[in-house]
Design a protein around this motif. Structure first.
Motif, PDB file in Angstrom:
ATOM      1  N   UNK A 106       0.804  -1.218   0.000  1.00 18.43           N
ATOM      2  CA  UNK A 106       0.000   0.000   0.000  1.00 18.43           C
ATOM      3  C   UNK A 106       0.838   1.269   0.000  1.00 18.43           C
ATOM      4  N   UNK A 107       2.043   1.187   0.543  1.00 14.66           N
ATOM      5  CA  UNK A 107       2.863   2.399   0.586  1.00 14.66           C
ATOM      6  C   UNK A 107       4.321   2.064   0.269  1.00 14.66           C
ATOM      7  N   UNK A 108       5.069   3.068  -0.195  1.00 14.24           N
ATOM      8  CA  UNK A 108       6.498   2.853  -0.440  1.00 14.24           C
ATOM      9  C   UNK A 108       7.241   2.428   0.826  1.00 14.24           C
ATOM     10  N   UNK A 109       6.761   2.893   1.976  1.00 16.72           N
ATOM     11  CA  UNK A 109       7.406   2.556   3.249  1.00 16.72           C
ATOM     12  C   UNK A 109       7.310   1.054   3.524  1.00 16.72           C
ATOM     13  N   UNK A 110       6.181   0.444   3.187  1.00 24.08           N
ATOM     14  CA  UNK A 110       6.014  -1.006   3.382  1.00 24.08           C
ATOM     15  C   UNK A 110       7.049  -1.763   2.561  1.00 24.08           C
ATOM     16  N   UNK A 111       7.222  -1.338   1.319  1.00 22.78           N
ATOM     17  CA  UNK A 111       8.194  -1.984   0.443  1.00 22.78           C
ATOM     18  C   UNK A 111       9.603  -1.795   0.981  1.00 22.78           C
ATOM     19  N   UNK A 112       9.903  -0.578   1.412  1.00 21.53           N
ATOM     20  CA  UNK A 112      11.235  -0.279   1.943  1.00 21.53           C
ATOM     21  C   UNK A 112      11.523  -1.131   3.181  1.00 21.53           C
ATOM     22  N   UNK A 113      10.533  -1.281   4.068  1.00 24.41           N
ATOM     23  CA  UNK A 113      10.719  -2.096   5.265  1.00 24.41           C
ATOM     24  C   UNK A 113      10.899  -3.570   4.908  1.00 24.41           C
ATOM     25  N   UNK A 114      10.108  -4.040   3.941  1.00 29.36           N
ATOM     26  CA  UNK A 114      10.178  -5.450   3.550  1.00 29.36           C
ATOM     27  C   UNK A 114      11.541  -5.803   2.974  1.00 29.36           C
ATOM     28  N   UNK A 115      12.177  -4.839   2.335  1.00 33.30           N
ATOM     29  CA  UNK A 115      13.467  -5.095   1.693  1.00 33.30           C
ATOM     30  C   UNK A 115      14.570  -4.242   2.306  1.00 33.30           C
ATOM     31  N   UNK A 116      14.449  -4.022   3.640  1.00 29.63           N
ATOM     32  CA  UNK A 116      15.427  -3.189   4.343  1.00 29.63           C
ATOM     33  C   UNK A 116      16.831  -3.784   4.285  1.00 29.63           C
ATOM     34  N   UNK A 117      16.922  -5.112   4.144  1.00 27.24           N
ATOM     35  CA  UNK A 117      18.244  -5.722   4.022  1.00 27.24           C
ATOM     36  C   UNK A 117      18.947  -5.235   2.752  1.00 27.24           C
ATOM     37  N   UNK A 118      18.189  -5.010   1.682  1.00 29.93           N
ATOM     38  CA  UNK A 118      18.754  -4.484   0.436  1.00 29.93           C
ATOM     39  C   UNK A 118      19.197  -3.028   0.624  1.00 29.93           C
ATOM     40  N   UNK A 119      18.379  -2.268   1.339  1.00 29.13           N
ATOM     41  CA  UNK A 119      18.720  -0.865   1.601  1.00 29.13           C
ATOM     42  C   UNK A 119      20.025  -0.804   2.394  1.00 29.13           C
ATOM     43  N   UNK A 120      20.156  -1.646   3.410  1.00 29.47           N
ATOM     44  CA  UNK A 120      21.375  -1.672   4.232  1.00 29.47           C
ATOM     45  C   UNK A 120      22.586  -2.072   3.385  1.00 29.47           C
ATOM     46  N   UNK A 121      22.414  -3.065   2.505  1.00 28.01           N
ATOM     47  CA  UNK A 121      23.518  -3.474   1.621  1.00 28.01           C
ATOM     48  C   UNK A 121      23.950  -2.336   0.705  1.00 28.01           C
ATOM     49  N   UNK A 122      22.954  -1.638   0.152  1.00 28.90           N
ATOM     50  CA  UNK A 122      23.260  -0.515  -0.749  1.00 28.90           C
ATOM     51  C   UNK A 122      24.030   0.576  -0.004  1.00 28.90           C
ATOM     52  N   UNK A 123      23.547   0.911   1.183  1.00 30.31           N
ATOM     53  CA  UNK A 123      24.213   1.960   1.962  1.00 30.31           C
ATOM     54  C   UNK A 123      25.630   1.544   2.337  1.00 30.31           C
ATOM     55  N   UNK A 124      25.783   0.311   2.741  1.00 29.20           N
ATOM     56  CA  UNK A 124      27.107  -0.191   3.101  1.00 29.20           C
ATOM     57  C   UNK A 124      28.051  -0.115   1.902  1.00 29.20           C
ATOM     58  N   UNK A 125      27.544  -0.496   0.735  1.00 32.80           N
ATOM     59  CA  UNK A 125      28.351  -0.428  -0.483  1.00 32.80           C
ATOM     60  C   UNK A 125      28.744   0.998  -0.825  1.00 32.80           C
ATOM     61  N   UNK A 126      27.804   1.928  -0.679  1.00 36.08           N
ATOM     62  CA  UNK A 126      28.103   3.337  -0.973  1.00 36.08           C
ATOM     63  C   UNK A 126      29.127   3.900   0.002  1.00 36.08           C
ATOM     64  N   UNK A 127      28.983   3.562   1.286  1.00 37.77           N
ATOM     65  CA  UNK A 127      29.944   4.025   2.294  1.00 37.77           C
ATOM     66  C   UNK A 127      31.324   3.456   1.977  1.00 37.77           C
ATOM     67  N   UNK A 128      31.409   2.177   1.659  1.00 39.03           N
ATOM     68  CA  UNK A 128      32.699   1.558   1.309  1.00 39.03           C
ATOM     69  C   UNK A 128      33.322   2.226   0.109  1.00 39.03           C
ATOM     70  N   UNK A 129      32.501   2.515  -0.901  1.00 38.96           N
ATOM     71  CA  UNK A 129      33.013   3.200  -2.105  1.00 38.96           C
ATOM     72  C   UNK A 129      33.582   4.563  -1.748  1.00 38.96           C
ATOM     73  N   UNK A 130      32.865   5.308  -0.914  1.00 38.42           N
ATOM     74  CA  UNK A 130      33.339   6.650  -0.517  1.00 38.42           C
ATOM     75  C   UNK A 130      34.628   6.570   0.290  1.00 38.42           C
ATOM     76  N   UNK A 131      34.693   5.595   1.178  1.00 37.57           N
ATOM     77  CA  UNK A 131      35.902   5.455   1.986  1.00 37.57           C
ATOM     78  C   UNK A 131      37.092   4.996   1.140  1.00 37.57           C
ATOM     79  N   UNK A 132      36.835   4.204   0.124  1.00 38.38           N
ATOM     80  CA  UNK A 132      37.911   3.757  -0.777  1.00 38.38           C
ATOM     81  C   UNK A 132      38.489   4.920  -1.580  1.00 38.38           C
ATOM     82  N   UNK A 133      37.652   5.910  -1.856  1.00 36.27           N
ATOM     83  CA  UNK A 133      38.116   7.069  -2.611  1.00 36.27           C
ATOM     84  C   UNK A 133      39.002   7.911  -1.738  1.00 36.27           C
TER      85      UNK A 133
END
Length: 133
Positions: A106-133
């Motif tokens: 019903x809402x984007x928030x429901x989808x985001x919560x259901x796939x929060x593991x993907x959100x965490x992976x994406x954020x972790x990857x972005x942080x790692x990329x920034x730190x590598x730079x």
């Protein structure tokens, strides 16, 4: 693939003969001889959708297919919700809004919560990329 004659046709129709013949009898009457009738053809001709496959029947089919293919997930067959989650993960990676719509949330928030593991992976990857730079 099914080329449904109407928009009311289920995505996964049953192949349970008694259920199909029950619908056919509603179309042509209880006393009619259905022995020489192609039930699927009759339902299409009258644009009368068949019932959807049940959850239990779907589970039995998936279990049988997993056994035939030798597929085990944690020692068991693929579960319906596991298949939905797998598809959901792929949809979420491609387009979050489309994932919300196709998964029926019903809402984007429901989808985001259901796939929060993907959100965490994406954020972790972005942080790692920034730190590598």
């Amino acid at each position: 693939m099914l080329d449904p004659p109407t928009g009311e046709w289920p995505v996964f129709p049953t192949s349970h003969a008694p259920s199909l013949y029950q619908v056919a009898r509603e179309i042509i009457g209880n006393e009619a001889d259905l022995s020489d009738i192609d039930v699927d053809e009759l339902l299409r001709e009258h644009e009368c959708p068949p019932p959807s496959i049940t959850v239990d029947a779907s589970r039995r089919r998936i279990k049988k297919m997993c056994e035939a293919a030798g597929i085990e997930i944690d020692g068991e067959y693929l579960k319906l919700h596991g298949a939905r989650r797998g598809i959901g993960h792929k949809l979420f990676e491609k387009d979050r809004g489309e994932a919300q719509d196709l998964l029926g949330h019903q809402s984007p928030e429901t989808t985001k919560q259901a796939y929060s593991d993907r959100v965490a992976e994406e954020r972790s990857g972005r942080v790692s990329d920034l730190l590598d730079e």
